[in-house]
Design a protein around this motif. Structure first.
Motif, mmCIF file in Angstrom:
data_model
loop_
_atom_site.group_PDB
_atom_site.id
_atom_site.type_symbol
_atom_site.label_atom_id
_atom_site.label_comp_id
_atom_site.label_asym_id
_atom_site.label_seq_id
_atom_site.Cartn_x
_atom_site.Cartn_y
_atom_site.Cartn_z
ATOM 1 N N ALA C 128 -65.033 -5.446 21.921
ATOM 2 C CA ALA C 128 -63.610 -5.099 21.711
ATOM 3 C C ALA C 128 -63.107 -5.445 20.322
ATOM 4 O O ALA C 128 -61.907 -5.554 20.096
ATOM 5 N N MET C 129 -64.024 -5.613 19.374
ATOM 6 C CA MET C 129 -63.629 -5.971 18.016
ATOM 7 C C MET C 129 -63.697 -4.751 17.114
ATOM 8 O O MET C 129 -64.771 -4.375 16.622
ATOM 9 N N GLY C 130 -62.534 -4.141 16.927
ATOM 10 C CA GLY C 130 -62.481 -2.968 16.071
ATOM 11 C C GLY C 130 -61.303 -2.116 16.455
ATOM 12 O O GLY C 130 -60.617 -2.383 17.453
ATOM 13 N N ALA C 131 -61.060 -1.074 15.663
ATOM 14 C CA ALA C 131 -59.909 -0.218 15.909
ATOM 15 C C ALA C 131 -60.320 1.246 15.871
ATOM 16 O O ALA C 131 -59.507 2.128 15.664
ATOM 17 N N SER C 132 -61.624 1.501 16.053
ATOM 18 C CA SER C 132 -62.080 2.890 15.939
ATOM 19 C C SER C 132 -63.254 3.217 16.871
ATOM 20 O O SER C 132 -63.734 4.340 16.874
ATOM 21 N N MET C 430 -59.268 -1.987 8.101
ATOM 22 C CA MET C 430 -59.329 -1.748 9.548
ATOM 23 C C MET C 430 -58.385 -2.701 10.274
ATOM 24 O O MET C 430 -57.708 -2.317 11.225
ATOM 25 N N TYR C 431 -58.333 -3.962 9.806
ATOM 26 C CA TYR C 431 -57.473 -4.950 10.472
ATOM 27 C C TYR C 431 -56.006 -4.536 10.367
ATOM 28 O O TYR C 431 -55.207 -4.834 11.254
ATOM 29 N N LEU C 432 -55.655 -3.867 9.296
ATOM 30 C CA LEU C 432 -54.251 -3.495 9.096
ATOM 31 C C LEU C 432 -53.813 -2.371 10.044
ATOM 32 O O LEU C 432 -52.624 -2.085 10.159
ATOM 33 N N CYS C 433 -54.775 -1.759 10.735
ATOM 34 C CA CYS C 433 -54.426 -0.792 11.787
ATOM 35 C C CYS C 433 -53.633 -1.475 12.893
ATOM 36 O O CYS C 433 -52.938 -0.824 13.672
ATOM 37 N N ASP C 434 -53.773 -2.801 13.000
ATOM 38 C CA ASP C 434 -53.134 -3.542 14.089
ATOM 39 C C ASP C 434 -51.735 -4.025 13.728
ATOM 40 O O ASP C 434 -51.117 -4.788 14.466
ATOM 41 N N LEU C 435 -51.275 -3.576 12.597
ATOM 42 C CA LEU C 435 -50.008 -4.011 12.012
ATOM 43 C C LEU C 435 -48.852 -4.104 13.000
ATOM 44 O O LEU C 435 -48.086 -5.063 12.981
ATOM 45 N N PHE C 436 -48.695 -3.102 13.850
ATOM 46 C CA PHE C 436 -47.523 -3.042 14.731
ATOM 47 C C PHE C 436 -47.815 -3.499 16.156
ATOM 48 O O PHE C 436 -46.902 -3.608 16.959
#
Lengths: 98, 494, 495
Positions: C128-132, C430-436
């Motif tokens: 579960a580590m990732g945004a893609s 990639m981490y900044l995809c989690d911004l909101f």
């Protein structure tokens, strides 16, 4: 900040990761960059703030001392990479050279 | 320090870390059995195997036992305690971390009073730093002799609740360390919180030892050594004694002090009667403790602590005091009885109450009862003579119905036959001899032994002893004391 | 007849009316999976036979007049981070390839109890580590709206299978946005419930204090149906809340938003990196609510700038510890070591290090290293403890905001679905995809991602609603109202 190759290797040993030289070369700067990024937390004054380890406002979750069914030996060992009839088998701490 | 024949003043500094297994039915964070001796890996589940997705749930009874122990050890039980992960890799630790308690242990700041081994009229107060709960690891078995190259892992023990009790470095001799352990075991078994069987691993001891040496007007501390692998109290004592000698010699040879060397670990080899250096880890341990996010803190309200306090009952130290004053027995005797545990105390008290004489009861306990237990390898709980029967027997002695020697015959008979004192007395044909019969017997003896009478009249009262043996022959039930007194009276009265 | 695999509600109705059987539905789902998998590769495991068997049992029970669960005969896919006793549980990692759990996660057990037909396990970012979903060791999953783009992550597979019309419902997990972001990228409704609302027992841990299981579906109505089944106290999870669960169906029906105070996160709309189309979608959503009678108020979360750095300390710290159990000793991947390696470090240490090096992918190793560093002696206070303190400030911001507003409205992601491979070289990007999204995880509050339109290129956009702890019902009410007033959730990709 920067992390030397030795720093990265020391960390890798603590985390039990055998990193290749190439991995160390890539990871060092990446980690340093991420740490620089999170470093901005130090801007905040948190002297008086209680740390928050959980989002829950609940305590004392426990269960009575009553036996439940355990797994059988075969269920327990089912996923073992190596086993004998009753135990997990793992490589020894000391090798042939010791 | 007597054992070291040195020109320097040497003080031994000992601190102990004692792990005791709490007597719960199930593990600390899952409901698998904690029973000792089951076939390998038959007492595991996803939680204690550390399988993906499994989560811990606290065993409430372990909390209760820890509170009781802490209170009995005069600890403070803080209102809030929490759980931390201690992280290291080892195959007997399947999660890669041990759930333990780092900065908020369940018990803080206590003490245990022990009898000073150097002077049994004094007590020493050994301060405790803390006692915290943690889960046990599994067992690694490596048998090189059998030619098996892999280590076998049994995770039955993994997750069993442990209470780690840490003392201040407050003990000054191996004997004191041993006395501490004996007193601790007595207290914990008395409370029923642990079996404290070193052989089964339900009590484990690590000893931190170093020396403070007066030399050239300054005090020098030797490097601290943690001794492990001791499997009996005797071994603890011997290992510390050995280590004291070794450290002194090592200091003489190398001059190394605590500043020169970090704490090292040495194992005790019982057969070789020596400690040996254990392999240093290739990295310094960094356990990276942090609060376990799978568990919530435990809040213990004052009422709960007070309720636990109320269930403790009388603790061994108080029992010793009470037995001394209530039954008028010596400190040493009270100690012997109390150190045998609750069943012995109860046995003694019933015997003493029934006999109406605490000192006599105590004397019989120390000699006859304990000797019989030892000879036959009995426990007091299964001793063939019920306390009330022994008490009745001693009451007869007290009333002069039996002398001690006859009473011992009765005791022996009671041991071997399932009968009470009355039955034994009857079976042995012991009948009370009335005063008239004794007088007749004595008159007969005096007439037959004029020489003895002369000697007594001449001031040699002990000559009467010759008559007592004869009286016994004529009537085995005759009380020698009574025979003696009657004869002397008759001689005086002419 | 065509089988509406995009609506659990409709499938339940058709079964109840006797127009469709569970086997027909399941067979249709399996056929659809077989047809779309070559393009999107969303499953790590497909359970065709077991699914048919489960469906047959539902049909038998129905004809026998036995009571049926609330999801009887509904095909559901499960993210491969949830333990299942009859399917492998891999977390899309080589470390757990072929691993079989001896038990079902509590949510999986509840699904079975409810009569759901489990069709398989879905692909995800490794552990579960990732945004893609690109950190998966099981291959790359395509977005059904454009297979050259990511479905998002980490629950990318779970989003893709619903968006591809394989099944109407899936279960994902959300540690920092892993349900909501893929939902936004695939035009789905995806909810992260309150921390503790849904049992984590059997959810393979990434960051224990942040992880939560949640539903993914096209509509709020369907998501609520699944949420109802999985919510509730579980004595096996000490962090599960012992709170009653409301009947969400009544909230789906009650779609009147008049008087509802909607707090708009203005700061987030001015956030650097927020694409104009996403901004536009949020503004349109505000208009929708305003015109329906909701009260729009501006709120701010002063520490939102610190969400991502706080998250990227706490999550890796917990992860480094949670992933220590994967060492090749008791289960999972064990590397073979050479005699030389054994001689150099000892066989045990060599096996540990090599198994973990080979078993884990780059992102997982990066986070383990990061967490190990932040927890190590000398750094704990500066990183981990500091982050825990900031976490409390972040929670305080939400508490203050909810004094002014009933729900908060804002973006889910800075952009629409990006191209596969676009961000894989730059972890921080990639981490900044989690911004909101990470704010809700740090604060432990419920949040939902709702379909909110499309880019000019036809890529889905989402908006996020957040509510105070245990107020999932409020999100369902507001979300259902939005879907009554819009048609974004009714659009389907042509795959």
């Amino acid at each position: 900040m920067s992390l030397s190759g030795a720093d990265v290797r020391k960390l890798a040993l603590l985390a039990r990761l055998e990193l290749s030289d190439a991995e160390v070369a890539v990871l060092g700067p990446q980690l340093a960059r991420i740490l620089d990024f999170v470093e901005q937390l130090s801007e905040l004054d948190t002297e008086e703030v209680e740390p928050m380890t959980t989002a829950l406002d609940v305590v004392n979750r426990w269960a009575p001392d009553k036996l439940h069914r355990s797994l059988t030996v075969d269920e327990a060992l089912a996923a073992a990479p190596r086993r004998d009839e009753s135990c997990f088998l793992v490589p020894p701490v000391l090798g042939p050279a010791h | 320090m007597s054992r070291l024949d040195t020109e320097h003043q040497v003080e031994t500094i000992i601190g102990l870390e004692v792990h005791v297994q709490l007597r719960t039915q199930t593990k600390l964070f899952c409901r698998c059995s904690t029973e000792f001796g089951a076939p390998p890996n038959t007492q595991t589940c996803p939680v204690c195997l550390g399988l993906p997705g499994a989560l811990p749930v606290i065993n409430e009874h372990a909390i209760e036992l820890a509170i009781r122990t802490g209170l009995a050890l005069n600890c403070e039980i803080p209102p809030l305690t929490k759980w931390d992960r201690k992280q290291y890799f080892y195959p007997d630790l399947p999660k890669g971390y041990q759930i333990s308690q780092f900065d908020l242990p369940i018990c803080a700041d206590g003490f245990l009073e022990i009898t000073d081994p150097a002077d049994d009229t004094h007590t020493r107060r050994i301060p405790l730093v803390r006692a915290h709960l943690e889960e046990d690891a599994g067992k690694s078995m490596h048998d090189e002799a059998a030619g098996i190259s892999d280590t076998r892992i049994d995770l039955n023990r993994c997750g069993t609740p442990l209470l780690e009790i840490v003392t201040q470095p407050a003990m000054r001799s191996a004997a004191e360390a041993r006395a501490f352990l004996s007193e601790l075991k007595l207290l914990l078994t008395h409370l029923g919180v642990s079996d404290c069987e070193m052989q089964e691993g339900s009590l484990r001891v690590d000893a931190n030892v170093n020396l403070h040496i007066e030399a050239d007007g300054k005090e020098i501390a030797t490097p601290i050594v943690e001794i492990k692998n001791m499997n009996s109290f005797r071994a603890v004592e011997r290992a510390i004694e050995y280590e004291v000698r070794r450290q002194y010699i090592d200091w003489e040879d190398t001059g190394e002090t605590i500043e020169d060397r970090a704490k090292q670990t040495r194992g005790w080899d019982d057969a070789a009667e020596a400690t040996f250096a254990q392999r240093e880890k290739e990295e310094s341990a960094d356990y990276r403790y942090f609060p376990d996010p799978d568990l919530l803190p435990v809040r213990l309200p004052r009422e709960r602590i007070e309720a636990a306090q109320a269930t403790l009952g009388e603790l061994p130290a108080a029992t010793r005091q009470r037995l001394q004053s209530q039954y008028d027995i010596k400190a040493y005797d009270a100690d012997v009885i109390v150190n045998q545990g609750p069943a012995m105390i109860a046995y003694f008290e019933t015997t003493a109450e029934t006999a109406g004489d605490g000192r006599r009861a105590s004397a019989w306990m120390q000699q006859d009862v304990m000797r019989s237990l030892k000879e036959s390898d009995w426990e007091i709980g299964t001793f063939p003579i019920p306390a009330i029967d022994l008490g009745r027997l001693l009451r007869k002695v007290d009333a002069g119905e039996l002398d001690n020697a006859r009473a011992r015959d009765v005791f022996q008979y009671m041991l071997e036959n399932d009968t009470d004192a009355e039955g034994a007395i009857e079976a042995l044909g012991i009948v009370a001899v009335d005063a008239g019969e004794i007088e007749a017997l004595c008159r007969e003896l005096l007439e037959a032994n004029p020489k003895v009478v002369e000697q007594v009249r001449g001031g040699k009262e002990q000559a009467i002893g010759a008559l007592i043996g004869q009286a016994k022959k004529k009537n085995p039930n005759a009380n020698p004391q009574q025979v003696k007194e009657t004869c002397l009276r008759m001689i005086r009265e002419g | 007849m065509s089988i509406p695999l995009d609506s659990a509600t409709e499938l339940l109705r058709l079964q109840a009316a006797g127009e469709l059987s569970a086997v027909q539905i399941t067979q249709a789902a399996l056929d659809r999976i077989a047809a779309t998998e070559p393009q999107i590769s969303a499953f790590t495991h497909r359970a065709d036979e077991a699914a048919i068997a489960a469906a047959e049992k539902i049909d038998r029970d129905r004809s026998a007049g036995l009571p049926l669960g609330p999801l009887a005969g509904i095909p559901v896919a499960v993210k491969d981070v949830l333990c299942t006793r009859d399917m492998p549980t891999t977390c899309s990692s080589k470390m757990l390839a072929g691993y079989h759990s001896p038990y079902d996660a509590t949510v999986v057990a509840r699904l079975r109890q409810a009569g759901a037909v489990l069709v398989g396990k879905t692909n995800m970012d490794e552990f579960a580590m990732g945004a893609s979903t690109e950190t998966s060791a099981m291959g790359v999953t395509g977005n059904p709206w454009d297979p050259s783009r990511t479905p998002g992550g980490s629950s990318g597979g779970a989003a893709a299978v619903v968006a591809a019309g394989n099944c109407p419902l899936s279960l994902g997990s959300d540690t920092g946005g892993s349900i909501r972001q893929p939902a936004a990228f695939c035009s789905l409704t995806g909810m992260k419930p309150t921390y503790g609302r849904v049992s984590r027992y059997g959810l393979v841990a990434f960051a224990s204090s942040l992880d939560q299981v949640g539903p993914m579906a096209w509509t709020v109505e369907d998501a609520a149906l699944l949420l109802q089944v999985i919510s509730g106290f579980d004595p096996a999870d000490s962090t599960s809340l012992d709170e009653s669960v409301p009947n969400f169906a009544s909230d789906v029906a009650a779609t009147d938003v008049r008087g509802l105070r909607i707090g708009v996160l203005r700061d987030s709309l001015d956030q650097e990196g927020l694409e104009p189309e996403v901004r536009r979608a949020v503004l349109e959503a505000i208009d929708v609510y305003r015109s329906a009678g909701a009260e729009i108020v501006d709120v701010s979360l002063p520490h939102s700038h610190y969400w991502v750095p706080t998250y990227y300390v706490i999550a890796p710290c917990e992860a480094s510890s949670n992933l220590s159990r994967y060492d090749g000793a008791h289960y999972g991947y064990r590397a073979a070591i050479s005699d030389a390696e054994a001689a150099e470090r000892g066989p045990l240490l060599a096996t540990y290090c090599k198994s973990r090096d080979e078993g884990f992918g780059a992102e997982v190793k990066r986070r383990i290293m990061l967490g190990t560093y932040a927890l190590s002696t000398g750094y704990y206070d500066a990183y981990y403890l500091k982050a825990l303190k900031v976490r409390r400030l972040i929670r305080g911001d939400f508490d203050a905001a909810f004094a002014q507003a009933d729900v908060l409205l804002g973006p889910v992601t800075p952009s629409a679905a990006f191209r596969l491979g676009e961000k894989t070289d730059d972890p921080l990007q990639m981490y900044l995809c989690d911004l909101f999204t990470v704010g809700a995880n740090l604060a432990g509050i419920p949040a939902v991602s709702l379909p909110a339109g499309f880019t000019a290129e036809g890529l889905p956009l989402g908006v996020q609603l957040q509510a105070p702890p245990l107020q999932e019902a409020r999100l369902i009410r507001a979300g259902a109202a939005f879907q009554k007033l819009t048609t974004h959730h009714a659009q389907r990709p042509t795959l």
